[in-house]
Design a protein around this motif. Structure first.
Motif, PDB file in Angstrom:
ATOM      1  N   ASN A   1       0.825  -1.204   0.000  1.00 41.60           N
ATOM      2  CA  ASN A   1       0.000   0.000   0.000  1.00 41.60           C
ATOM      3  C   ASN A   1       0.860   1.255   0.000  1.00 41.60           C
ATOM      4  O   ASN A   1       1.229   1.775   1.050  1.00 41.60           O
ATOM      5  CB  ASN A   1      -0.941  -0.012   1.198  1.00 41.60           C
ATOM      6  CG  ASN A   1      -2.124  -0.921   0.959  1.00 41.60           C
ATOM      7  OD1 ASN A   1      -2.429  -1.270  -0.188  1.00 41.60           O
ATOM      8  ND2 ASN A   1      -2.799  -1.319   2.012  1.00 41.60           N
TER       9      ASN A   1
ATOM     10  N   TYR B   1       0.385   4.654  -0.739  1.00 42.78           N
ATOM     11  CA  TYR B   1      -0.536   5.755  -1.009  1.00 42.78           C
ATOM     12  C   TYR B   1       0.093   7.100  -0.696  1.00 42.78           C
ATOM     13  O   TYR B   1      -0.504   8.134  -0.951  1.00 42.78           O
ATOM     14  CB  TYR B   1      -1.808   5.604  -0.174  1.00 42.78           C
ATOM     15  CG  TYR B   1      -2.725   4.498  -0.638  1.00 42.78           C
ATOM     16  CD1 TYR B   1      -3.692   4.733  -1.604  1.00 42.78           C
ATOM     17  CD2 TYR B   1      -2.621   3.217  -0.107  1.00 42.78           C
ATOM     18  CE1 TYR B   1      -4.538   3.725  -2.028  1.00 42.78           C
ATOM     19  CE2 TYR B   1      -3.465   2.203  -0.525  1.00 42.78           C
ATOM     20  CZ  TYR B   1      -4.424   2.461  -1.482  1.00 42.78           C
ATOM     21  OH  TYR B   1      -5.259   1.454  -1.893  1.00 42.78           O
ATOM     22  N   SER B   2       1.256   7.091  -0.082  1.00 43.83           N
ATOM     23  CA  SER B   2       1.823   8.362   0.349  1.00 43.83           C
ATOM     24  C   SER B   2       3.325   8.378   0.086  1.00 43.83           C
ATOM     25  O   SER B   2       3.963   7.334  -0.033  1.00 43.83           O
ATOM     26  CB  SER B   2       1.570   8.575   1.851  1.00 43.83           C
ATOM     27  OG  SER B   2       2.210   7.558   2.594  1.00 43.83           O
TER      28      SER B   2
ATOM     29  N   GLY C   1       5.545   9.191   2.156  1.00 40.82           N
ATOM     30  CA  GLY C   1       6.246   8.606   3.296  1.00 40.82           C
ATOM     31  C   GLY C   1       6.390   7.101   3.158  1.00 40.82           C
ATOM     32  O   GLY C   1       7.428   6.519   3.503  1.00 40.82           O
ATOM     33  N   ALA C   2       5.331   6.456   2.641  1.00 45.65           N
ATOM     34  CA  ALA C   2       5.382   5.005   2.446  1.00 45.65           C
ATOM     35  C   ALA C   2       6.413   4.664   1.368  1.00 45.65           C
ATOM     36  O   ALA C   2       7.197   3.722   1.517  1.00 45.65           O
ATOM     37  CB  ALA C   2       4.007   4.488   2.059  1.00 45.65           C
TER      38      ALA C   2
ATOM     39  N   PRO D   1      -0.652   1.785  -5.921  1.00 42.98           N
ATOM     40  CA  PRO D   1      -1.927   1.057  -5.890  1.00 42.98           C
ATOM     41  C   PRO D   1      -2.778   1.372  -7.121  1.00 42.98           C
ATOM     42  O   PRO D   1      -2.836   2.520  -7.571  1.00 42.98           O
ATOM     43  CB  PRO D   1      -2.593   1.587  -4.618  1.00 42.98           C
ATOM     44  CG  PRO D   1      -1.480   2.053  -3.763  1.00 42.98           C
ATOM     45  CD  PRO D   1      -0.439   2.579  -4.699  1.00 42.98           C
TER      46      PRO D   1
ATOM     47  N   GLU E   1      -5.865   1.652  -7.605  1.00 44.66           N
ATOM     48  CA  GLU E   1      -7.023   2.547  -7.484  1.00 44.66           C
ATOM     49  C   GLU E   1      -6.607   4.018  -7.436  1.00 44.66           C
ATOM     50  O   GLU E   1      -7.456   4.895  -7.446  1.00 44.66           O
ATOM     51  CB  GLU E   1      -7.844   2.189  -6.245  1.00 44.66           C
ATOM     52  CG  GLU E   1      -7.142   2.436  -4.926  1.00 44.66           C
ATOM     53  CD  GLU E   1      -8.066   2.257  -3.711  1.00 44.66           C
ATOM     54  OE1 GLU E   1      -9.273   2.085  -3.879  1.00 44.66           O
ATOM     55  OE2 GLU E   1      -7.536   2.311  -2.586  1.00 44.66           O
ATOM     56  N   LEU E   2      -5.321   4.265  -7.379  1.00 45.24           N
ATOM     57  CA  LEU E   2      -4.836   5.647  -7.293  1.00 45.24           C
ATOM     58  C   LEU E   2      -4.991   6.325  -8.659  1.00 45.24           C
ATOM     59  O   LEU E   2      -4.539   5.795  -9.666  1.00 45.24           O
ATOM     60  CB  LEU E   2      -3.362   5.632  -6.890  1.00 45.24           C
ATOM     61  CG  LEU E   2      -2.794   6.870  -6.225  1.00 45.24           C
ATOM     62  CD1 LEU E   2      -3.393   7.073  -4.845  1.00 45.24           C
ATOM     63  CD2 LEU E   2      -1.281   6.760  -6.125  1.00 45.24           C
TER      64      LEU E   2
ATOM     65  N   ASP F   1      -2.403  11.492  -9.703  1.00 40.43           N
ATOM     66  CA  ASP F   1      -1.804  11.550  -8.365  1.00 40.43           C
ATOM     67  C   ASP F   1      -0.408  10.935  -8.309  1.00 40.43           C
ATOM     68  O   ASP F   1       0.255  11.004  -7.274  1.00 40.43           O
ATOM     69  CB  ASP F   1      -2.696  10.843  -7.340  1.00 40.43           C
ATOM     70  CG  ASP F   1      -3.992  11.599  -7.104  1.00 40.43           C
ATOM     71  OD1 ASP F   1      -4.128  12.715  -7.637  1.00 40.43           O
ATOM     72  OD2 ASP F   1      -4.870  11.071  -6.399  1.00 40.43           O
TER      73      ASP F   1
ATOM     74  N   VAL G   1       2.418  11.626  -5.373  1.00 41.89           N
ATOM     75  CA  VAL G   1       2.953  10.619  -4.455  1.00 41.89           C
ATOM     76  C   VAL G   1       4.452  10.433  -4.686  1.00 41.89           C
ATOM     77  O   VAL G   1       5.245  10.390  -3.748  1.00 41.89           O
ATOM     78  CB  VAL G   1       2.217   9.260  -4.621  1.00 41.89           C
ATOM     79  CG1 VAL G   1       2.902   8.187  -3.791  1.00 41.89           C
ATOM     80  CG2 VAL G   1       0.760   9.392  -4.208  1.00 41.89           C
TER      81      VAL G   1
END
Lengths: 400, 308
Positions: B128, B130-131, B133-134, B149, B151-152, B156, B160
């Protein structure tokens, strides 16, 4: 210390001595662990060890079935539900703030700052703990709603914060190192390698297991990590690996990971069609009911579809999770927390389910060998469950 | 993403469906011959019961494919829960280190193992991310490329990934792997259990169709995974995707139509063919919305087709 309606002053005094006179050994051990948890006095471990009490400072013993019963972690979608959970004997309640920062971002649910403050005070005054879930991802959006939720949980004295996004785990570790970090089920960590990674990287102390593991697998994971294990035992059954399911955004555009919702209410439509009631999610037919049949909420994975020429619940029947039957094995597996699903449910549901589980856990703790889930408990849970029927889900291999 | 603009590369992702090993081998040997393809991912992602011959077979085939000069990535399981599944990931990482290959990590266990062993990896779509930071965390542990991901929304990606020092791969075509469960839905649909599945997925090389009760298309059953009914495609958005800083386009293979997909993607990537013409050709006379979905690209419902 755990008696109801205790005054704050008395509570503080009581906390100085976590083990009252005449306390049974099991209870004494649990009280010690609670005391250590609440005060984060893990540095005392060496001192205690020198007095021959080292065992109470290790996770192994703290969660050993012979010494401790698992903590009952109960849903609090709003203040009345929180009070109901505490009054019904919940050891801990979990809650979220009223924004997209948690995976139950439903209309009319969750807490603003004042409500959270009142809820935490209510729980703490009665010896119960409060976990705050901040378990969606800010994604590309302004992360302030998420970071301020973490800040607020810390300021209000939450006992732990439940996180899934690595950015937020890092933030919490850096800004609020003393606030206990739990890994949300939304992180979908389903093996000890993952748990140990999150422990090394972010100092997580506990993880909630996705509902994809057998109890044997959970026991094995627990034996290979110092991270405490929490499992769902009751309520709505997510049959997919939480945090790795995009079914909801595939159909409705909104997902648990990005919006904190699954099969959201705004997308639900009920339509009469030639004597049958059709339930649609964003225009997609998810189920059909006879006019006099009760229509279940159209959660996607519980819908009826067609595959291989057969119509039915292709993914999962509309069952709720109920692991009451498995309590002795759960105790034996050394699980730290038993989580009850249902932040979207009202106070009556919470009271009924929590009091039932309280009775079951206490009964099992008193004598695990002769424990049998009573028909009365089963009936009470069945009466409150959404589908009226129960399953132990993935905890038993046959379900697969 | 790298500062120096580089041409888009085309990768074929791991085969997500259950096929007998002989058929998998034939597919990959054929793909190794295709000059249109730059990267091949090889390895079971969905269900360990499909891996009859285990890691040794996977690694031997990978070494054979490496002779083609393509980048070979060893994919790993998305939801390892059993000890032997974790061991398989460890064995893949050992082989990757020995033969200087990347692995694709689809679970944090693979990230942990790769990090521990100093093996570089591609962060797969089932982590995951999504950010930022990840993404940064995964980079610290050895991620050289990342698939965000599915679904992003595509717009975006930049937000990210930004100026992160990692390549970005975009899932550009194929049935969307939407979810995983402990339960095998192919076995359930056939009246079997996961334990006694009899490898029934080998009989369904493109999965099993799941329809709504009014006969509408809904999704595809692929063992413990549910996928989109129709393949996602971003074939008509290639130029825009390149502008988002994407380095690699991923095609997720399936039994039907793979050759055309690869040929048309390459043609559109190289500017030999207009992307809209390539999409038209791929649609074979149908409206694109009757053959594909692309809602996630636009931040909409994944099942939808959103026209330009």
């Amino acid at each position: 210390m755990c008696s109801k309606h205790i005054h704050e002053k008395q509570r503080r005094r009581a906390q100085k001595c976590p083990v009252p006179k005449g306390c049974a050994p099991n209870e004494a051990m649990q009280r010690c662990s609670s005391f250590i948890w609440n005060h984060q006095i893990f540095f005392l471990a060496p001192c205690l060890a020198s007095f021959g009490a080292a065992t109470i400072c290790t996770k192994l013993v703290l969660t050993s079935p012979n010494f401790l019963k698992p903590e009952l972690v109960c849903p609090a979608g709003n203040l009345p539900a929180l009070k109901a959970a505490v009054d019904a004997g919940g050891d801990t309640v979990y809650m979220g703030f009223r924004n997209a920062s948690n995976a139950r971002n439903f209309e009319g649910l969750n807490f603003d700052r004042d409500e959270a403050e009142a809820g935490i005070a209510y729980a703490h005054d009665r010896g119960a703990r409060v976990f705050v879930a901040v378990n969606t991802s800010p994604g590309i959006y302004d992360a302030s709603a998420w970071t301020s939720s973490i800040d607020m949980a810390s300021e209000l004295g939450a006992d732990a914060i439940i996180l899934s996004d690595m950015a937020l785990l890092g933030y919490a570790k850096e800004r609020h190192p003393r606030l206990r970090r739990h890994l949300s089920v939304q992180a979908s960590a389903c093996n000890y390698e993952s748990l140990n990674f999150y422990a090394r990287e972010f100092g997580i102390r506990r993880a909630v297991m996705p509902r994809v593991l057998t109890l044997d697998a959970i026991r094995d994971i627990g034996s290979r990590t110092s991270v405490e294990i929490e499992i769902f035992v009751s309520g709505g059954l997510c049959v997919m690996a939480e945090g790795r399911c995009w079914l909801s955004s595939y159909v409705t555009g909104d997902s648990p990971n990005m919006r904190g919702v699954c099969s959201p209410a705004h997308a639900v439509r009920f339509e009469e069609q030639e004597g049958t009631l059709e339930v649609k999610l964003d225009g997609v037919l998810v189920n059909r009911f006879a006019p006099d049949a009760p229509a279940a909420y159209p959660t996607l994975c519980k819908g009826r579809f067609e595959a291989c020429g057969m119509e039915g619940h292709v993914m999962e029947d509309p069952y709720s999770l109920n692991a009451l039957d498995m309590l002795p094995q759960i105790f034996e597996a050394g699980i730290a927390g038993l989580k009850i699903e249902g932040r979207q449910r009202g106070k009556h549901y919470v009271r009924e389910v929590v009091s039932t589980w309280r009775a079951a856990v206490d009964t099992c703790a008193a004598d695990p060998k002769s424990y049998v889930a009573s028909p009365e408990w089963m009936a009470r849970l069945a009466a409150t469950s959404e589908g009226g029927a129960h399953t132990a889900g993935a905890y038993v291999d046959e379900w697969r | 993403m790298n500062d120096i603009a580089r041409p888009l590369r085309l990768g074929v992702g791991p085969l997500l469906f259950g096929w007998p090993e002989r058929d998998i081998r034939d597919l990959y040997l054929e793909l190794a011959e295709k000059r249109e393809v730059d990267i091949l991912y090889l390895g079971e992602v969905v269900c360990s019961k499909r891996s009859i011959s285990g890691v040794t077979w996977q690694v031997e085939l990978a070494r054979e494919l490496a002779a083609s000069g393509k980048e070979i990535v060893l994919s790993t399981l998305a939801m390892p829960t059993a000890a032997h599944e974790l061991q398989a990931i460890r064995d893949v990482a050992i082989a990757a280190k020995e033969h200087d290959l990347l692995i694709e990590a689809n679970d944090m266990a693979a990230v942990a193992i790769a990090s521990e062993m100093g093996v570089d990896f591609v962060a797969g779509p089932h982590l995951n991310i999504y950010s930022r930071g990840a993404l940064d965390c995964l980079c610290r542990h050895g991620a050289k490329r990342a698939v965000l991901p599915l679904e992003l929304p595509a717009r975006d990606i930049t937000a990210v990934a930004g100026d992160a020092q990692v390549q970005i791969e975009y899932f550009a075509h194929g049935k969307l792997p939407l979810t995983f469960s402990a339960r095998c839905y192919t076995a359930r649909a056939e009246g079997l259990s996961k334990r006694d599945c009899r490898h029934v997925c080998f009989l369904n090389p493109d999965g099993v169709e799941m329809r709504t009760l009014d006969g509408g298309g809904f999704s595809t059953i692929n063992g413990i995974q549910i996928m989109s009914q129709m393949p996602f495609t971003a074939l008509d958005h290639i130029a825009e995707i390149a502008g988002f800083g994407v380095d690699v386009l991923r095609i997720s293979p399936q039994a039907s139509g793979l050759d055309d997909v690869i040929r048309l993607f390459r043609a559109a990537m190289d500017g030999v063919m207009a992307a809209s013409d390539a999409l038209h050709a791929l649609s074979k006379g149908r409206e694109p919305g009757d053959a594909f979905c692309n809602g996630y690209y636009h931040g909409r419902q994944g099942r939808l087709w959103v026209g330009k």
